[in-house]
Design a protein around this motif. Structure first.
Motif, PDB file in Angstrom:
ATOM      1  N   TYR A  40       8.508  -5.679   8.368  1.00 35.15           N
ATOM      2  CA  TYR A  40       8.248  -5.856   6.947  1.00 35.15           C
ATOM      3  C   TYR A  40       6.913  -5.227   6.592  1.00 35.15           C
ATOM      4  O   TYR A  40       5.913  -5.450   7.261  1.00 35.15           O
ATOM      5  N   THR A  41       6.911  -4.437   5.544  1.00 38.42           N
ATOM      6  CA  THR A  41       5.697  -3.731   5.145  1.00 38.42           C
ATOM      7  C   THR A  41       5.173  -4.156   3.785  1.00 38.42           C
ATOM      8  O   THR A  41       4.144  -3.663   3.355  1.00 38.42           O
ATOM      9  N   SER A  42       5.851  -5.063   3.105  1.00 36.63           N
ATOM     10  CA  SER A  42       5.375  -5.502   1.792  1.00 36.63           C
ATOM     11  C   SER A  42       5.503  -7.013   1.679  1.00 36.63           C
ATOM     12  O   SER A  42       6.252  -7.657   2.408  1.00 36.63           O
ATOM     13  N   PHE A  43       4.760  -7.546   0.730  1.00 35.47           N
ATOM     14  CA  PHE A  43       4.784  -8.986   0.501  1.00 35.47           C
ATOM     15  C   PHE A  43       6.167  -9.449   0.052  1.00 35.47           C
ATOM     16  O   PHE A  43       6.682 -10.458   0.522  1.00 35.47           O
ATOM     17  N   PHE A  44       6.789  -8.677  -0.846  1.00 31.81           N
ATOM     18  CA  PHE A  44       8.107  -9.060  -1.337  1.00 31.81           C
ATOM     19  C   PHE A  44       9.176  -8.891  -0.263  1.00 31.81           C
ATOM     20  O   PHE A  44      10.172  -9.608  -0.256  1.00 31.81           O
ATOM     21  N   GLY A  45       8.968  -7.949   0.644  1.00 35.80           N
ATOM     22  CA  GLY A  45       9.879  -7.820   1.774  1.00 35.80           C
ATOM     23  C   GLY A  45       9.823  -9.031   2.684  1.00 35.80           C
ATOM     24  O   GLY A  45      10.852  -9.492   3.192  1.00 35.80           O
ATOM     25  N   TYR A  60       5.627 -12.658  10.274  1.00 38.19           N
ATOM     26  CA  TYR A  60       4.759 -11.926   9.356  1.00 38.19           C
ATOM     27  C   TYR A  60       4.152 -12.855   8.304  1.00 38.19           C
ATOM     28  O   TYR A  60       2.986 -12.721   7.951  1.00 38.19           O
ATOM     29  N   TYR A 105      -7.605  -4.102  -0.608  1.00 36.95           N
ATOM     30  CA  TYR A 105      -6.889  -3.128  -1.438  1.00 36.95           C
ATOM     31  C   TYR A 105      -7.069  -1.715  -0.906  1.00 36.95           C
ATOM     32  O   TYR A 105      -6.108  -0.967  -0.750  1.00 36.95           O
ATOM     33  N   ILE A 108      -5.383  -0.983   2.512  1.00 32.74           N
ATOM     34  CA  ILE A 108      -3.924  -0.797   2.487  1.00 32.74           C
ATOM     35  C   ILE A 108      -3.585   0.571   1.938  1.00 32.74           C
ATOM     36  O   ILE A 108      -2.705   1.253   2.423  1.00 32.74           O
ATOM     37  N   HIS A 109      -4.275   1.003   0.882  1.00 35.61           N
ATOM     38  CA  HIS A 109      -3.929   2.290   0.223  1.00 35.61           C
ATOM     39  C   HIS A 109      -4.686   3.374   0.842  1.00 35.61           C
ATOM     40  O   HIS A 109      -5.409   3.925   1.120  1.00 35.61           O
TER      41      HIS A 109
END
Length: 109
Positions: A40-45, A60, A105, A108-109
């Motif tokens: 999983y690479t995102s919070f919503f994932g 995770y 932030y 991550i980016h």
């Protein structure tokens, strides 16, 4: 009753660690019944994986909770010092909080 910021901070850290440990135990129990190779690479994932009862999502989520616990602690320090009318420490804590948020932030980016 006097507001005690130290008890609030200690309770915040305890809840974060216990909740993270609970998610790790759930992930271990889930991994006996269901195998998962998803990353999983995102919070919503992670949230979607928790909804689908994926073991890796619970791992995770536990890691994310464990990493966010100190950030929440600093946020509570901002409000706690503000309630105690110690504006200098409240401002310093707010500065530390914004540094944490910006570093996450830009990391991550």
């Amino acid at each position: 009753m006097k507001f005690d910021i130290n008890k609030l901070i200690a309770r915040t850290l305890q809840i974060g660690v216990w909740f993270s440990m609970f998610l790790f135990c759930v992930a271990i129990a889930e991994s006996f019944f269901k195998k998962s190779n998803l990353a999983y690479t995102s919070f919503f994932g992670i949230l979607k994986g928790l909804y689908l009862l994926e073991p890796n999502a619970a791992f995770y989520a536990g890691i994310v909770i464990l990493m966010l616990t100190p950030v929440v602690r600093v946020l509570f320090l901002v409000f706690g010092y503000f309630i105690e009318r110690d504006y200098r420490f409240s401002l310093i804590s707010a500065l530390v909080f914004f540094i944490l948020i910006f570093s996450v932030y830009f990391g991550i980016h």
